[in-house]
Design a protein around this motif. Structure first.
Motif, PDB file in Angstrom:
ATOM      1  N   LYS A  99       0.840  -1.200   0.000  1.00  9.21           N
ATOM      2  CA  LYS A  99       0.000   0.000   0.000  1.00  9.21           C
ATOM      3  C   LYS A  99       0.870   1.244   0.000  1.00  9.21           C
ATOM      4  CE  LYS A  99      -3.967   2.122   2.307  1.00  9.21           C
ATOM      5  NZ  LYS A  99      -4.985   1.948   3.374  1.00  9.21           N
ATOM      6  N   LEU A 100       0.590   2.175  -0.904  1.00 11.90           N
ATOM      7  CA  LEU A 100       1.377   3.404  -1.005  1.00 11.90           C
ATOM      8  C   LEU A 100       0.990   4.359   0.123  1.00 11.90           C
ATOM      9  CD1 LEU A 100       3.528   4.143  -3.093  1.00 11.90           C
ATOM     10  CD2 LEU A 100       1.811   5.500  -4.284  1.00 11.90           C
ATOM     11  N   LEU A 101       1.974   4.688   0.959  1.00 13.43           N
ATOM     12  CA  LEU A 101       1.760   5.552   2.119  1.00 13.43           C
ATOM     13  C   LEU A 101       2.873   6.591   2.195  1.00 13.43           C
ATOM     14  CD1 LEU A 101       0.959   2.679   4.635  1.00 13.43           C
ATOM     15  CD2 LEU A 101      -0.715   4.340   3.795  1.00 13.43           C
ATOM     16  N   ALA A 102       2.623   7.634   2.958  1.00 13.02           N
ATOM     17  CA  ALA A 102       3.643   8.676   3.124  1.00 13.02           C
ATOM     18  C   ALA A 102       4.652   8.239   4.183  1.00 13.02           C
ATOM     19  CB  ALA A 102       2.985   9.991   3.522  1.00 13.02           C
ATOM     20  N   PRO A 103       5.946   8.236   3.868  1.00 20.01           N
ATOM     21  CA  PRO A 103       6.971   7.812   4.825  1.00 20.01           C
ATOM     22  C   PRO A 103       7.536   8.945   5.664  1.00 20.01           C
ATOM     23  CG  PRO A 103       7.976   8.080   2.697  1.00 20.01           C
ATOM     24  CD  PRO A 103       6.509   8.427   2.526  1.00 20.01           C
ATOM     25  N   ALA A 104       7.174  10.200   5.328  1.00 17.47           N
ATOM     26  CA  ALA A 104       7.724  11.367   6.027  1.00 17.47           C
ATOM     27  C   ALA A 104       9.249  11.295   6.042  1.00 17.47           C
ATOM     28  CB  ALA A 104       7.133  11.474   7.426  1.00 17.47           C
ATOM     29  N   SER A 105       9.866  11.535   7.209  1.00 16.47           N
ATOM     30  CA  SER A 105      11.333  11.619   7.264  1.00 16.47           C
ATOM     31  C   SER A 105      12.051  10.283   7.098  1.00 16.47           C
ATOM     32  CB  SER A 105      11.764  12.272   8.580  1.00 16.47           C
ATOM     33  OG  SER A 105      11.581  13.668   8.514  1.00 16.47           O
ATOM     34  N   MET A 106      11.313   9.181   7.016  1.00 16.99           N
ATOM     35  CA  MET A 106      11.974   7.924   6.664  1.00 16.99           C
ATOM     36  C   MET A 106      12.563   8.033   5.256  1.00 16.99           C
ATOM     37  SD  MET A 106       9.704   4.870   8.401  1.00 16.99           S
ATOM     38  CE  MET A 106       8.374   4.955   7.201  1.00 16.99           C
ATOM     39  N   ALA A 153      20.861  12.443  10.394  1.00 19.27           N
ATOM     40  CA  ALA A 153      20.661  11.058  10.821  1.00 19.27           C
ATOM     41  C   ALA A 153      20.164  10.944  12.258  1.00 19.27           C
ATOM     42  CB  ALA A 153      21.959  10.274  10.654  1.00 19.27           C
ATOM     43  N   ILE A 154      20.604  11.839  13.131  1.00 18.59           N
ATOM     44  CA  ILE A 154      20.236  11.764  14.550  1.00 18.59           C
ATOM     45  C   ILE A 154      18.992  12.591  14.851  1.00 18.59           C
ATOM     46  CG2 ILE A 154      20.992  12.326  16.900  1.00 18.59           C
ATOM     47  CD1 ILE A 154      23.893  11.845  15.901  1.00 18.59           C
ATOM     48  N   TYR A 155      18.971  13.825  14.346  1.00 20.47           N
ATOM     49  CA  TYR A 155      17.931  14.781  14.724  1.00 20.47           C
ATOM     50  C   TYR A 155      16.929  15.030  13.595  1.00 20.47           C
ATOM     51  CZ  TYR A 155      16.375  18.612  17.786  1.00 20.47           C
ATOM     52  OH  TYR A 155      15.663  19.435  18.625  1.00 20.47           O
ATOM     53  N   SER A 156      17.100  14.341  12.459  1.00 25.79           N
ATOM     54  CA  SER A 156      16.223  14.470  11.303  1.00 25.79           C
ATOM     55  C   SER A 156      16.135  15.915  10.821  1.00 25.79           C
ATOM     56  CB  SER A 156      14.815  13.936  11.618  1.00 25.79           C
ATOM     57  OG  SER A 156      14.115  13.625  10.441  1.00 25.79           O
ATOM     58  N   ALA A 157      17.242  16.639  10.887  1.00 25.55           N
ATOM     59  CA  ALA A 157      17.254  18.061  10.549  1.00 25.55           C
ATOM     60  C   ALA A 157      17.007  18.269   9.051  1.00 25.55           C
ATOM     61  CB  ALA A 157      18.591  18.676  10.955  1.00 25.55           C
ATOM     62  N   LYS A 205      15.301   4.976  11.361  1.00 21.89           N
ATOM     63  CA  LYS A 205      14.784   6.302  11.020  1.00 21.89           C
ATOM     64  C   LYS A 205      13.300   6.432  11.331  1.00 21.89           C
ATOM     65  CE  LYS A 205      15.638  10.391   9.758  1.00 21.89           C
ATOM     66  NZ  LYS A 205      14.639  10.761  10.783  1.00 21.89           N
ATOM     67  N   THR A 206      12.966   7.552  11.973  1.00 26.48           N
ATOM     68  CA  THR A 206      11.569   7.873  12.273  1.00 26.48           C
ATOM     69  C   THR A 206      11.015   8.804  11.198  1.00 26.48           C
ATOM     70  OG1 THR A 206      12.245   9.771  13.595  1.00 26.48           O
ATOM     71  CG2 THR A 206      11.932   7.685  14.756  1.00 26.48           C
ATOM     72  N   CYS A 220       5.585   7.218  11.821  1.00 23.46           N
ATOM     73  CA  CYS A 220       6.198   6.069  11.157  1.00 23.46           C
ATOM     74  C   CYS A 220       7.541   5.749  11.808  1.00 23.46           C
ATOM     75  CB  CYS A 220       6.438   6.348   9.681  1.00 23.46           C
ATOM     76  SG  CYS A 220       5.084   7.144   8.817  1.00 23.46           S
ATOM     77  N   PHE A 221       7.994   4.521  11.569  1.00 27.30           N
ATOM     78  CA  PHE A 221       9.316   4.151  12.075  1.00 27.30           C
ATOM     79  C   PHE A 221       9.851   2.949  11.318  1.00 27.30           C
ATOM     80  CE2 PHE A 221      11.851   1.924  15.581  1.00 27.30           C
ATOM     81  CZ  PHE A 221      12.995   2.676  15.356  1.00 27.30           C
ATOM     82  N   THR A 222      11.077   3.072  10.846  1.00 24.16           N
ATOM     83  CA  THR A 222      11.836   1.939  10.326  1.00 24.16           C
ATOM     84  C   THR A 222      12.891   1.609  11.371  1.00 24.16           C
ATOM     85  OG1 THR A 222      11.521   2.573   8.019  1.00 24.16           O
ATOM     86  CG2 THR A 222      13.349   1.100   8.496  1.00 24.16           C
ATOM     87  N   GLY A 223      12.762   0.444  11.974  1.00 19.57           N
ATOM     88  CA  GLY A 223      13.678   0.062  13.047  1.00 19.57           C
ATOM     89  C   GLY A 223      14.544  -1.117  12.659  1.00 19.57           C
ATOM     90  N   THR A 224      15.649  -1.269  13.361  1.00 22.14           N
ATOM     91  CA  THR A 224      16.472  -2.464  13.195  1.00 22.14           C
ATOM     92  C   THR A 224      17.043  -2.855  14.544  1.00 22.14           C
ATOM     93  OG1 THR A 224      18.304  -3.489  11.981  1.00 22.14           O
ATOM     94  CG2 THR A 224      18.579  -1.175  12.571  1.00 22.14           C
ATOM     95  N   VAL A 225      17.116  -4.161  14.776  1.00 20.73           N
ATOM     96  CA  VAL A 225      17.565  -4.682  16.058  1.00 20.73           C
ATOM     97  C   VAL A 225      18.413  -5.920  15.807  1.00 20.73           C
ATOM     98  CG1 VAL A 225      15.458  -6.091  16.302  1.00 20.73           C
ATOM     99  CG2 VAL A 225      16.793  -5.491  18.342  1.00 20.73           C
ATOM    100  N   LYS A 226      19.429  -6.111  16.644  1.00 17.25           N
ATOM    101  CA  LYS A 226      20.270  -7.296  16.515  1.00 17.25           C
ATOM    102  C   LYS A 226      20.377  -8.007  17.852  1.00 17.25           C
ATOM    103  CE  LYS A 226      24.671  -9.044  14.775  1.00 17.25           C
ATOM    104  NZ  LYS A 226      25.988  -8.726  14.200  1.00 17.25           N
ATOM    105  N   LYS A 227      20.102  -9.309  17.834  1.00 15.66           N
ATOM    106  CA  LYS A 227      20.295 -10.168  18.999  1.00 15.66           C
ATOM    107  C   LYS A 227      21.043 -11.408  18.541  1.00 15.66           C
ATOM    108  CE  LYS A 227      16.413  -8.775  21.941  1.00 15.66           C
ATOM    109  NZ  LYS A 227      15.246  -9.232  22.727  1.00 15.66           N
ATOM    110  N   GLY A 228      22.181 -11.687  19.176  1.00 11.89           N
ATOM    111  CA  GLY A 228      23.010 -12.797  18.731  1.00 11.89           C
ATOM    112  C   GLY A 228      23.480 -12.535  17.318  1.00 11.89           C
ATOM    113  N   ASP A 229      23.271 -13.487  16.422  1.00 16.16           N
ATOM    114  CA  ASP A 229      23.687 -13.291  15.038  1.00 16.16           C
ATOM    115  C   ASP A 229      22.491 -13.020  14.122  1.00 16.16           C
ATOM    116  OD1 ASP A 229      22.563 -15.780  15.170  1.00 16.16           O
ATOM    117  OD2 ASP A 229      24.190 -16.831  14.141  1.00 16.16           O
ATOM    118  N   THR A 230      21.367 -12.622  14.718  1.00 18.37           N
ATOM    119  CA  THR A 230      20.170 -12.324  13.933  1.00 18.37           C
ATOM    120  C   THR A 230      19.844 -10.835  13.992  1.00 18.37           C
ATOM    121  OG1 THR A 230      19.219 -14.519  14.338  1.00 18.37           O
ATOM    122  CG2 THR A 230      17.699 -12.780  13.656  1.00 18.37           C
TER     123      THR A 230
END
Length: 436
Positions: free
Chosen positions: A51-58, A118-122, A245-246, A255-265
């Motif tokens: 679905k086409l949506l607005a990603p804003a600052s992502m 990257a940090i403050y979405s300036a 990125k938020t 919106c939010f694109t997140g990433t997380v790492k636990k072990g080797d995943t």
């Protein structure tokens, strides 16, 4: 009475077994969402993925990608300084948007502006970088759309470098109408994040910084706190989160694109159009919890693995008539827990290397790639496939384990004669059979 009790017990046990083995459900309160394995692009969950949506600052993930690519190609450098245009300056003064105020009488390093983005979405800093890389934001937007297509994104349209609505750009929009905004589907956003992490993993060095002072020690010093509140040090902290990125506008919601790492995943998540800033992190937590609870990284195939029925490949014009083949490397994947037996290997030959009859032609070198093994899911659950069609990850190459030299002309001639007389003999046998 005993029969009744036994019947009740059996029914209860069967009911428990059924519920225990049922596929886990997940309700994500977002207009669109997706969860993928960051190594292979395997999709673990999706909701309205196309679905086409607005990603804003992502959208700034694409600006980050193009900047890091320009750094790699030495078109710009981290310590390079750049002036600020009137346009970038005017946007940067709007503190109702995310910004660090910039001066037209100062020069800023690429690193300073990148960290602010990257940090403050300036937004002003983002525009300044787009102008440095492409000469103008309008030209940069062309690069954004071209790169998106190159990366395999399908549902997208970039009209500016920041993700702001064009109406917030004081008439400086170079693409689309005044009310337009960048658009991406959850799948396209995930492809962008997947590409950014795999092609430029250094992005996490900055994305994971919880707080940083912009222009520290000057009159323009500003404390920047990362909008990604899921970083472990911040108020919605989640262990292992280090990006990405938020985004937030009236049209996009939160919106939010997140990433997380636990072990080797490592997992990548996208949630689009949630209710509040906090909701985007709550829904992301659901995705991460779901991913780690129901999936695990398993070695599906070892190296030197041979598929039953495909342990050899026929060879023509060689000293040997066949050659052994096996996997070049082991294959590990993030799969559903307890379902390893439902992932079956399938050998796919490289038709470009084979004759029409499916044979290799001598000489054949040891270690020559002759195809690959796909792993297919045969279980009863839903399989969402991969982010990208034809994705090379999630499969492993099959190579020859020995070499086969080309036979000399005498051997080939004898084989030809043998084949000729063999054909005559077969024909004679068939003719005699016909008499009876």
């Amino acid at each position: 009475m005993v029969t009744l009790i036994f019947s009740f017990f059996t029914t209860s046990l069967l009911g428990f077994s059924k519920s225990a083995s049922a596929a886990p459900s997940l309700d994500v309160a977002a207009e669109g969402a997706i969860l993928v394995d960051a190594e292979t692009g395997k999709i673990l969950y999706q909701k309205n993925a196309d679905k086409l949506l607005a990603p804003a600052s992502m959208s700034k993930m694409m600006t980050e990608y193009l900047l890091l690519e320009a750094i790699d190609k030495k078109k710009i450098s981290w310590d390079q300084k750049t002036s600020i245009s009137e346009y970038a300056h005017k946007i940067s003064q709007n503190r109702t948007l995310s910004n660090v105020p910039l001066r037209v009488d100062e020069k800023y390093t690429v690193r300073e502006l990148y960290q602010a983005m990257a940090i403050y979405s300036a937004n002003g800093a983002t525009i300044a970088l787009s102008e440095l890389i492409a000469g103008s934001e309008g030209e940069f937007v062309k690069k954004m759309n071209a790169k998106a297509k190159e990366l395999g994104m399908k549902d997208f349209n970039f009209v500016n470098s920041t993700g702001l609505n064009n109406k917030d750009l004081f008439g400086n929009h170079n693409s689309g109408s005044e009310t337009d905004e960048n658009m991406m589907s959850p799948r396209a956003t995930a492809i962008l994040a997947f590409s950014l992490l795999n092609d430029h993993p250094e992005v996490l060095e900055t994305a994971s910084v919880p707080r940083l002072k912009f222009r520290e020690g000057t009159d323009d010093e500003i404390q920047m706190e990362n909008w990604n509140w899921m970083l472990p040090e911040l108020n919605s902290g989640y262990e292992g989160v280090d990006g990405l990125k938020t985004g937030s506008t009236d049209i996009a919601g939160n919106c939010f694109t997140g990433t997380v790492k636990k072990g080797d995943t490592r997992l990548i998540s996208v949630v689009m159009k949630t209710g509040t800033r906090l909701d985007r992190f709550k829904e992301t937590k659901k995705l991460f919890d779901f991913g780690f609870a129901n999936f695990e990284k398993e070695q599906i195939l070892p190296d030197n693995y041979q598929v039953k029925g495909n342990k050899t490949v026929p060879v023509v014009k060689g000293k040997e008539k066949e050659v052994k083949v096996a996997t070049k490397e082991p294959l590990s994947m993030v799969i559903k827990r307890g379902e390893k037996e439902n992932y079956k290997p399938k050998f796919v030959m490289d038709k470009k290397k084979m004759t029409k009859e499916g044979e290799l032609t001598a000489p054949v070198k040891k270690g020559e790639v002759v195809g690959h093994i796909n792993v297919e899911y045969t279980g009863s659950g839903e399989d969402y496939g991969y982010l990208l069609n034809g994705e090379t990850k999630g499969k492993t190459e099959v190579v020859t384990t020995q070499s086969v030299e080309k036979a000399n002309w005498f051997v080939l001639a004898l084989r030809g004669v043998g084949g000729f007389f063999g054909g005559l003999w077969s024909g004679a046998v068939d003719m005699v059979k016909g008499w009876f």
